[in-house]
Design an enzyme around this catalytic site. Structure first.
Site, short mmCIF file in Angstrom:
data_model
loop_
_atom_site.label_atom_id
_atom_site.label_comp_id
_atom_site.label_asym_id
_atom_site.label_seq_id
_atom_site.Cartn_x
_atom_site.Cartn_y
_atom_site.Cartn_z
N ASP A 1 42.47 35.79 46.09
CA ASP A 1 41.89 34.44 45.98
C ASP A 1 43.00 33.39 46.04
OD1 ASP A 1 39.29 35.33 45.74
OD2 ASP A 1 39.37 35.45 43.54
N LYS B 1 36.26 41.78 37.98
CA LYS B 1 37.67 41.56 38.39
C LYS B 1 38.67 41.90 37.28
CE LYS B 1 36.69 38.02 41.87
NZ LYS B 1 36.99 36.67 42.36
#
Ligand code: ATR
Length: 295
Positions: free
Chosen positions: A109, A73
């Site tokens: 997220d 990420k």
């Protein structure tokens, strides 16, 4: 027999190392089927060494984008042409797509965490002046940013490694001046619980096969909300203890389902709904594939 997809059909994937455990293909294929969209979403297990090349060739390999998971990420954030304000605040990207041929990144997220609370505990933010977040890793970053974006005034970040909690508190303290954000060690937790309106576990503790999370929710206020990002088992021991005490609880599966929706919208052109049928489909898969656990 299923018909082969036309070569122009949009295709996305989950890029991770490992990637095979991911439920993202299940979620996106559910929505593709539901809306009769000719497209696909697959797995891409890509090592850290191969990741930059894979991203460089994403479009030429026929992908309209994808999701990025552990351990890529942060690297992905460094490779995108531009990123949303959320991804910039986190320094991490979990969703990639193209705009005018340029690679873009978001971190969904945050939206996933907030949408899950909104769906399962509507109005929670109006009742949350103070939150305690367990953990200080990548998931905690997304959760803390989401809570701050929704106006939570005081956040305690409690972590085994105190320095990591303090670093995260300082990072967000600079972005949100005027809020109270503090890092603390695990031993401080009993003193923090009685004034916490929200308790969030972002560590892997309590997950099937991982150490138990040793937190007793009995000293939380009786109006407190307890949530866990772990979803195997669906009800973690922390959530079970909180429910037995009569507290409101939200499980972790909602965050996984909701974080998927913005990517689907960007790749396949319509915003999907997180329905009971999708939830049940994923639970059935968890039950079938998680040895010995009861999701
Ligand atoms: P993620 O990106 O999923 O958040 P991570 O960055 O590896 O993963 O962070 C994992 C978090 O869980 C950390 O806060 C970690 O604590 P440390 O910073 O002290 O390592 C926490 N964690 C994991 N296992 C733990 C355990 N057995 N006891 C206490 N904390 C644990």
């Amino acid at each position: 027999m299923p018909q082969p997809l036309p070569s122009s059909a949009p295709k996305a994937c989950i890029i991770g190392f490992p990637a095979r455990h991911s439920r993202s293909p299940l979620i996106h294929r559910f929505w593709l089927r539901q809306h009769a969209i000719a497209g696909d979403y697959g797995f891409a297990e890509v090592s850290p060494d191969d990741f930059p090349g894979f991203i460089r060739d994403l479009a030429s390999n026929g992908y309209v984008g994808g999701n990025v998971t552990v351990p890529h990420k942060e690297t992905a954030f460094g490779l995108v042409h531009d990123a949303t304000a959320t991804a910039r605040a986190l320094g991490a990207v979990n969703t990639l797509w193209f705009e005018d041929g340029r690679l873009m990144g978001d971190n969904t997220d945050v939206a996933g965490f907030l949408a899950s609370l909104d769906a399962d505990a509507p109005g929670w933010d109006a009742r949350t002046p103070t939150a305690t977040v367990l953990g200080a890793g990548g998931a905690a970053r997304a959760v803390v940013y989401g809570l701050l974006a929704r106006g939570v005034e005081r956040i305690h970040i409690v972590n085994r490694t105190l320095a990591r909690a303090q670093a995260l508190a300082e990072h967000f303290g600079q972005l949100f001046s005027g809020r109270q954000i503090a890092g603390a060690g695990w031993d401080a937790l009993p003193g923090l619980l009685p004034a916490s309106s929200l308790l969030v576990n972002t560590t892997s503790m309590g997950m099937h096969g991982q150490p138990t999370l040793d937190v007793d929710p009995k000293t939380l206020p009786e109006t407190a909300l307890v949530t866990d990002i772990v979803y195997v088992p669906l009800e973690t021991p922390l959530l079970a203890a909180a429910r037995q005490r009569g507290l409101r609880t939200v499980g972790g599966l909602g965050m996984l389902l909701h974080q998927a929706a913005p990517g689907f919208a960007r790749w396949f052109g319509m915003t999907p709904v997180v329905s009971r049928a999708l939830y049940d489909d994923v639970v059935a898969d968890l039950l079938a594939t998680t040895e010995g656990s009861k999701p």
